[in-house]
Write an enzyme that holds these catalytic residues in place. Structure first.
Site, mmCIF file in Angstrom:
data_model
loop_
_atom_site.group_PDB
_atom_site.id
_atom_site.type_symbol
_atom_site.label_atom_id
_atom_site.label_comp_id
_atom_site.label_asym_id
_atom_site.label_seq_id
_atom_site.Cartn_x
_atom_site.Cartn_y
_atom_site.Cartn_z
ATOM 1 C CG LEU A 1 -1.862 -1.260 1.285
ATOM 2 C CD1 LEU A 1 -2.879 -1.092 2.402
ATOM 3 C CD2 LEU A 1 -2.554 -1.565 -0.031
ATOM 4 N NE ARG A 2 3.994 0.653 -4.456
ATOM 5 C CZ ARG A 2 4.872 -0.277 -4.816
ATOM 6 N NH1 ARG A 2 5.765 -0.712 -3.937
ATOM 7 N NH2 ARG A 2 4.858 -0.775 -6.044
ATOM 8 C CG HIS B 1 4.624 0.890 -9.949
ATOM 9 N ND1 HIS B 1 5.647 1.054 -9.030
ATOM 10 C CD2 HIS B 1 4.617 -0.441 -10.243
ATOM 11 C CE1 HIS B 1 6.213 -0.113 -8.780
ATOM 12 N NE2 HIS B 1 5.604 -1.035 -9.500
ATOM 13 C CG ASP C 1 2.578 -9.613 -6.045
ATOM 14 O OD1 ASP C 1 3.006 -9.063 -5.012
ATOM 15 O OD2 ASP C 1 3.313 -9.961 -6.983
#
Length: 451
Positions: free
Chosen positions: A89-90, A335, A331
């Site tokens: 989830l960055r 981006h 997965d």
């Protein structure tokens, strides 16, 4: 939960909640859904009453309590909320790509109510303080149940073990070194011994980094024609053999993440036949794409592990059908647009996949490979068991984490319309069948409008 003999028994177990003097706000009666409970094997049409964050009653023609909302779910499936074994989830460290605030609505739109985050955040999840920080950030952003894997080694360097006991005490549900190698086999063995003593499952990304090198595509005719550095299937196979041998020695429980090869599935099957404590998952895109999709330097198909041959894809689908592969995950790797515009080897691997996990799995149902109950098992109950979580089933007293699914709704995926901040998907423009109508997390409707 023992499976009831029939609907009458199942309904009879649910009578007590109907006698309550008052019904708190937020109570919901879901009517007429096809209830898929992989925990008990039940596949029946029924009403489900949600109260106080849990399932209060299941049965035919239940009476709606006062103040209860009603959702007409006839023609829909009612599944447990999906449990996703891997979603990046960055946050923290890469919020230019996505954040909890952007990705939690995307997860709910995909019927996902629980996710596991790998430890390769920035900073790495190798201290209790980092786990507590990330858990706090997730809670502040929304109701999604975010669970964490602690780092197996300090800073994921593979040189010294992390303090696994402290990480477990801080809430880690397992340990992993993500894609970072552990070159010292003694460290790997000690890690499994340590984890076994703590009752922690070790999540292993099976790839021999010496064989994989800087490869970005499957070793085969497509990579050769395009001049791309290749990753042989042997990179996965060699790593699986190494880790399985350590499981034999230590008895530690190991979950193998993101299988990509037919031979890898065979090795897991052989290990399971010997009653070794192993399990495996596969990313949904590996069941629908293969190395030929990389042709034309399609960076949206740059993933890790790489897309393999069509024969591998077919073998993975069969392993999902048989249960050798116990879970399908997203997965998810969102981006920013620039991450996919460089020459193929320089693009960043990964797919924005929270919103396609369910429909890609339902495609296996529509293809006749899985039954609806098997699909629920691979998306809900199987992943919950692997992660040691309470969810993944529907039963009296179970958490009201639920997905109301319209299995036959046909729609076209438009990358620009994804709720995720990441629009990087190879499925842009693809017609899909099946989508989420409503998602409940802890009894609260977190996706889907009013009835």
């Amino acid at each position: 939960m023992k499976r009831p003999e029939n609907m009458r028994e199942w309904s009879a177990r649910a009578r007590a909640p109907e006698t309550r003097a008052a019904t708190p706000a937020g109570t919901t009666l879901i009517r007429g859904a096809r209830v898929l409970d992989p925990g008990s094997g039940v596949d029946e049409t029924a009403d489900v009453l949600v109260d106080a964050g849990r399932i209060a009653a299941i049965g035919a023609a239940l009476d709606a309590p006062p103040q209860a909302q009603t959702l007409d779910a006839r023609g829909c499936w009612l599944m447990p909320g999906l449990v996703d074994l891997c979603a990046r989830l960055r946050e923290p460290g890469a919020t230019h790509k996505a954040s909890f605030a952007s990705e939690i609505p995307a997860a709910f739109a995909g019927g996902i109510t629980q996710v596991l985050l790998p430890p390769d955040t920035q900073p790495v999840l190798d201290t209790p303080a980092m786990l507590i920080r990330v858990q706090r950030l997730a809670r502040q952003a929304g109701a999604l149940d975010v669970r964490l894997l602690g780092a197996l080694t300090r800073e994921l360097r593979g040189e010294a073990l992390a303090e696994l006991s402290a990480l477990k005490a801080a809430g880690a549900v397992g340990a992993s070194n993500a894609w970072s190698p552990i070159d010292d086999s003694r460290i790997a063995r000690r890690a499994l011994e340590y984890a076994k003593g703590l009752g922690l499952t070790v999540h292993v990304y099976a790839q021999d980094h010496g064989l994989a090198g800087s490869g970005c595509a499957h070793e085969g005719p497509v990579a050769t024609r395009l001049g791309l550095a290749a990753v042989p299937a042997a990179a996965e196979v060699a790593a699986l053999r190494f880790w399985i041998s350590l499981v034999e020695d230590t008895g530690a429980r190991v979950h193998f993440c993101r299988l990509s090869t037919a031979r890898g599935a065979e090795l897991i099957d052989a290990a399971l036949s010997r009653d070794l404590p192993v399990s495996a998952d596969v990313a949904a895109h590996q069941l629908h794409l293969c190395d030929t999709d990389v042709d034309g330097f399609n960076a949206q198909c740059h993933v890790q592990p790489p897309l393999r041959t069509d024969a591998d894809r077919i073998a993975l689908r069969e392993a999902v059908r048989s249960g050798v592969i116990a879970a399908i995950c997203s997965d998810h790797q969102p981006h920013e647009a620039d991450a996919k515009v460089n020459p193929f080897p320089l693009t960043e691997p990964g797919i924005s996949a929270l919103e396609t996990l369910l429909p890609l799995t339902l495609a296996l149902v529509h293809d006749g490979l899985l039954s609806p109950l098997q699909a629920a098992e691979r998306l809900c109950h199987g992943p919950a068991r692997i992660a040691g979580l309470e969810g993944g089933h529907i039963g009296i007293g179970a958490p009201a984490d639920l997905a109301v699914v319209e299995p036959d709704t046909v729609w076209t995926l438009r990358a620009a319309q994804l709720l995720s901040a990441g629009r990087n998907t190879p499925f842009d423009g693809r017609r899909l069948r099946g989508r989420v109508r409503a998602t409940f997390r802890g009894g609260l409707r977190v996706h889907g409008g009013a009835s």
